[in-house]
Design a protein around this motif. Structure first.
Motif, PDB file in Angstrom:
ATOM      1  N   GLU A  81     -16.334 -18.437  -9.433  1.00 15.43           N
ATOM      2  CA  GLU A  81     -15.027 -18.075  -8.512  1.00 15.43           C
ATOM      3  C   GLU A  81     -15.525 -16.647  -8.023  1.00 15.43           C
ATOM      4  OE1 GLU A  81     -10.765 -16.681  -9.764  1.00 15.43           O
ATOM      5  OE2 GLU A  81     -11.311 -18.400 -10.294  1.00 15.43           O
ATOM      6  N   VAL A  82     -15.475 -16.511  -6.810  1.00 15.54           N
ATOM      7  CA  VAL A  82     -15.571 -14.778  -6.039  1.00 15.54           C
ATOM      8  C   VAL A  82     -14.423 -14.643  -5.433  1.00 15.54           C
ATOM      9  CG1 VAL A  82     -16.793 -13.655  -4.211  1.00 15.54           C
ATOM     10  CG2 VAL A  82     -17.899 -15.827  -5.698  1.00 15.54           C
ATOM     11  N   VAL A  83     -13.876 -13.642  -6.147  1.00 17.48           N
ATOM     12  CA  VAL A  83     -12.745 -12.844  -5.558  1.00 17.48           C
ATOM     13  C   VAL A  83     -13.141 -11.365  -5.019  1.00 17.48           C
ATOM     14  CG1 VAL A  83     -10.203 -12.108  -5.772  1.00 17.48           C
ATOM     15  CG2 VAL A  83     -11.028 -14.127  -6.991  1.00 17.48           C
ATOM     16  N   GLN A  84     -12.684 -11.023  -3.867  1.00 17.09           N
ATOM     17  CA  GLN A  84     -13.010  -9.515  -3.568  1.00 17.09           C
ATOM     18  C   GLN A  84     -11.983  -9.307  -2.638  1.00 17.09           C
ATOM     19  OE1 GLN A  84     -16.748 -10.715  -1.064  1.00 17.09           O
ATOM     20  NE2 GLN A  84     -17.843  -9.666  -2.771  1.00 17.09           N
ATOM     21  N   GLY A  85     -11.602  -7.753  -2.958  1.00 15.88           N
ATOM     22  CA  GLY A  85     -10.666  -6.982  -2.231  1.00 15.88           C
ATOM     23  C   GLY A  85      -9.380  -7.161  -2.704  1.00 15.88           C
ATOM     24  N   ASN A  86      -8.536  -6.844  -1.742  1.00 17.36           N
ATOM     25  CA  ASN A  86      -7.136  -6.857  -2.306  1.00 17.36           C
ATOM     26  C   ASN A  86      -6.170  -7.806  -1.742  1.00 17.36           C
ATOM     27  OD1 ASN A  86      -8.354  -4.180  -1.179  1.00 17.36           O
ATOM     28  ND2 ASN A  86      -6.881  -3.215  -2.447  1.00 17.36           N
ATOM     29  N   VAL A  87      -5.365  -8.389  -2.799  1.00 14.17           N
ATOM     30  CA  VAL A  87      -4.437  -9.393  -2.580  1.00 14.17           C
ATOM     31  C   VAL A  87      -2.982  -8.656  -2.069  1.00 14.17           C
ATOM     32  CG1 VAL A  87      -2.953 -11.174  -3.504  1.00 14.17           C
ATOM     33  CG2 VAL A  87      -5.369 -10.676  -4.549  1.00 14.17           C
ATOM     34  N   LEU A  88      -2.922  -9.130  -0.968  1.00 17.76           N
ATOM     35  CA  LEU A  88      -1.884  -8.731  -0.091  1.00 17.76           C
ATOM     36  C   LEU A  88      -0.681  -9.498   0.090  1.00 17.76           C
ATOM     37  CD1 LEU A  88      -2.924  -5.610   2.024  1.00 17.76           C
ATOM     38  CD2 LEU A  88      -2.061  -5.553  -0.089  1.00 17.76           C
ATOM     39  N   THR A  89       0.447  -9.418  -0.092  1.00 10.47           N
ATOM     40  CA  THR A  89       1.660 -10.467   0.209  1.00 10.47           C
ATOM     41  C   THR A  89       2.464  -9.777   1.046  1.00 10.47           C
ATOM     42  OG1 THR A  89       2.909  -9.800  -1.794  1.00 10.47           O
ATOM     43  CG2 THR A  89       1.248 -11.451  -2.052  1.00 10.47           C
ATOM     44  N   LYS A  90       3.523 -10.561   1.544  1.00 13.80           N
ATOM     45  CA  LYS A  90       4.467 -10.314   2.609  1.00 13.80           C
ATOM     46  C   LYS A  90       5.436  -9.463   2.063  1.00 13.80           C
ATOM     47  CE  LYS A  90       4.626 -14.386   5.565  1.00 13.80           C
ATOM     48  NZ  LYS A  90       5.291 -15.521   6.154  1.00 13.80           N
ATOM     49  N   GLU A  91       5.568  -9.464   0.880  1.00 18.31           N
ATOM     50  CA  GLU A  91       6.436  -8.720   0.058  1.00 18.31           C
ATOM     51  C   GLU A  91       5.975  -7.217  -0.065  1.00 18.31           C
ATOM     52  OE1 GLU A  91       7.243 -12.706  -1.788  1.00 18.31           O
ATOM     53  OE2 GLU A  91       5.484 -11.496  -1.335  1.00 18.31           O
ATOM     54  N   MET A  92       4.699  -7.131  -0.257  1.00 26.52           N
ATOM     55  CA  MET A  92       3.993  -5.975  -0.285  1.00 26.52           C
ATOM     56  C   MET A  92       3.965  -5.206   0.851  1.00 26.52           C
ATOM     57  SD  MET A  92       0.842  -6.916  -3.028  1.00 26.52           S
ATOM     58  CE  MET A  92       0.166  -5.177  -3.165  1.00 26.52           C
ATOM     59  N   VAL A  93       3.566  -5.810   2.079  1.00 22.36           N
ATOM     60  CA  VAL A  93       3.446  -5.015   3.180  1.00 22.36           C
ATOM     61  C   VAL A  93       4.830  -4.861   3.777  1.00 22.36           C
ATOM     62  CG1 VAL A  93       1.322  -5.981   3.731  1.00 22.36           C
ATOM     63  CG2 VAL A  93       3.235  -7.184   4.522  1.00 22.36           C
ATOM     64  N   ALA A  94       5.676  -5.566   3.173  1.00 17.00           N
ATOM     65  CA  ALA A  94       7.293  -5.231   3.869  1.00 17.00           C
ATOM     66  C   ALA A  94       7.727  -4.015   3.336  1.00 17.00           C
ATOM     67  CB  ALA A  94       8.340  -6.160   3.385  1.00 17.00           C
ATOM     68  N   LYS A  95       7.008  -3.093   2.237  1.00 17.12           N
ATOM     69  CA  LYS A  95       7.458  -2.103   1.814  1.00 17.12           C
ATOM     70  C   LYS A  95       6.665  -0.947   2.508  1.00 17.12           C
ATOM     71  CE  LYS A  95       8.271  -3.820  -2.928  1.00 17.12           C
ATOM     72  NZ  LYS A  95       7.364  -3.900  -4.281  1.00 17.12           N
ATOM     73  N   VAL A  96       5.865  -1.012   3.259  1.00 13.97           N
ATOM     74  CA  VAL A  96       5.118   0.084   3.967  1.00 13.97           C
ATOM     75  C   VAL A  96       5.703   0.179   4.937  1.00 13.97           C
ATOM     76  CG1 VAL A  96       2.709   0.721   4.955  1.00 13.97           C
ATOM     77  CG2 VAL A  96       2.978  -0.632   2.904  1.00 13.97           C
ATOM     78  N   LYS A  97       6.076   1.503   5.566  1.00  9.58           N
ATOM     79  CA  LYS A  97       6.533   1.692   7.049  1.00  9.58           C
ATOM     80  C   LYS A  97       5.935   2.795   7.759  1.00  9.58           C
ATOM     81  CE  LYS A  97      10.419  -0.613   5.819  1.00  9.58           C
ATOM     82  NZ  LYS A  97      10.104  -2.033   5.650  1.00  9.58           N
ATOM     83  N   PRO A  98       5.997   2.880   8.827  1.00 12.99           N
ATOM     84  CA  PRO A  98       5.181   3.769   9.917  1.00 12.99           C
ATOM     85  C   PRO A  98       5.581   5.260   9.437  1.00 12.99           C
ATOM     86  CG  PRO A  98       5.765   1.825  11.148  1.00 12.99           C
ATOM     87  CD  PRO A  98       6.375   1.622   9.989  1.00 12.99           C
ATOM     88  N   GLY A  99       5.063   6.350   9.283  1.00  9.70           N
ATOM     89  CA  GLY A  99       5.410   7.290   8.991  1.00  9.70           C
ATOM     90  C   GLY A  99       5.043   7.999   7.504  1.00  9.70           C
ATOM     91  N   MET A 100       4.642   6.929   6.762  1.00  8.99           N
ATOM     92  CA  MET A 100       4.515   7.041   5.512  1.00  8.99           C
ATOM     93  C   MET A 100       2.966   7.974   5.523  1.00  8.99           C
ATOM     94  SD  MET A 100       5.261   3.732   3.269  1.00  8.99           S
ATOM     95  CE  MET A 100       7.000   3.499   2.673  1.00  8.99           C
ATOM     96  N   PRO A 101       2.857   8.772   4.074  1.00 10.52           N
ATOM     97  CA  PRO A 101       1.601   9.349   4.126  1.00 10.52           C
ATOM     98  C   PRO A 101       0.665   8.307   3.752  1.00 10.52           C
ATOM     99  CG  PRO A 101       3.280  10.243   2.643  1.00 10.52           C
ATOM    100  CD  PRO A 101       3.889   9.287   3.401  1.00 10.52           C
ATOM    101  N   LYS A 102      -0.635   8.783   3.762  1.00  5.27           N
ATOM    102  CA  LYS A 102      -1.866   8.083   3.135  1.00  5.27           C
ATOM    103  C   LYS A 102      -1.759   7.806   1.616  1.00  5.27           C
ATOM    104  CE  LYS A 102      -5.422   9.116   6.353  1.00  5.27           C
ATOM    105  NZ  LYS A 102      -6.829   9.513   6.647  1.00  5.27           N
ATOM    106  N   ALA A 103      -1.277   8.624   1.082  1.00  2.97           N
ATOM    107  CA  ALA A 103      -1.091   8.520  -0.385  1.00  2.97           C
ATOM    108  C   ALA A 103      -0.101   7.507  -0.877  1.00  2.97           C
ATOM    109  CB  ALA A 103      -0.819  10.075  -1.234  1.00  2.97           C
ATOM    110  N   GLN A 104       1.015   7.615  -0.077  1.00  4.50           N
ATOM    111  CA  GLN A 104       2.158   6.603  -0.380  1.00  4.50           C
ATOM    112  C   GLN A 104       1.584   5.088  -0.031  1.00  4.50           C
ATOM    113  OE1 GLN A 104       5.698   7.470   1.302  1.00  4.50           O
ATOM    114  NE2 GLN A 104       6.993   6.005   0.007  1.00  4.50           N
TER     115      GLN A 104
END
Length: 172
Positions: free
Chosen positions: A26-49
């Protein structure tokens, strides 16, 4: 004339010798991103957030510091391979845009897509119907039931000291 081993079938597609399916890592690489996760990210947020919400990006480039690539791939036996790319664009330290693929799954959809466990089709029956209950033999009467070992007392030939007796003292 060819030797007998030369006529054996070889690896064809997913099967070895036409019968066996080899184990695939089984090969898993990278970040699992879901719709719920990306919905929390908004333009204008700093890189750290953004990093706190989505995790560290799989690809960052010193020549393109304003771009983070979140790549995800999975190859699992019994499930379809998946590959997704989410790109975060920054303007200085602030998030400018987040490019999300249209097929990004929800968390439930993602778990269902990689779940290779197939439960049995039949459901367990937890209760009897009235007709099934009536068809059962009646329970035995208490007189017909076999006596229990506790009612008979200790086995013949065994004796036990009383529980409240003090142990004998030994001289030293």
């Amino acid at each position: 004339m060819l030797p007998s081993w030369a006529t054996l079938p070889t690896v064809t597609g997913e099967k070895v010798l036409g019968v066996l399916t080899p184990y695939r890592v089984e090969v898993v690489q990278g970040n699992v991103l879901t719709k719920e996760m990306v919905a929390k990210v908004k333009p204008g947020m700093p890189k750290a957030q953004v990093r706190d919400l989505l995790g560290s990006p799989l690809l960052t480039d010193v020549f393109h510091e304003s771009r983070w690539d979140y790549v995800f791939t999975i190859r699992r036996q019994g499930a379809e391979p998946q590959q997704r790319l989410v790109v975060a664009q920054f303007d200085g330290d602030k998030l400018k845009s987040l490019d999300v693929p249209e097929d990004l799954p929800t968390e439930i959809e993602f778990v269902a897509s990689v779940n290779t466990f197939r439960p049995a089709k039949r459901e367990l029956k937890m209760a009897l119907s009235e007709a099934e209950r009536n068809a059962l033999p009646p329970p035995k009467k208490s007189a017909e039931a076999a006596p229990t070992a506790a009612a008979e007392g200790p086995a013949p030939g065994r004796t036990y000291p009383p529980l409240d007796a003090a142990p004998a003292k030994t001289g030293s």
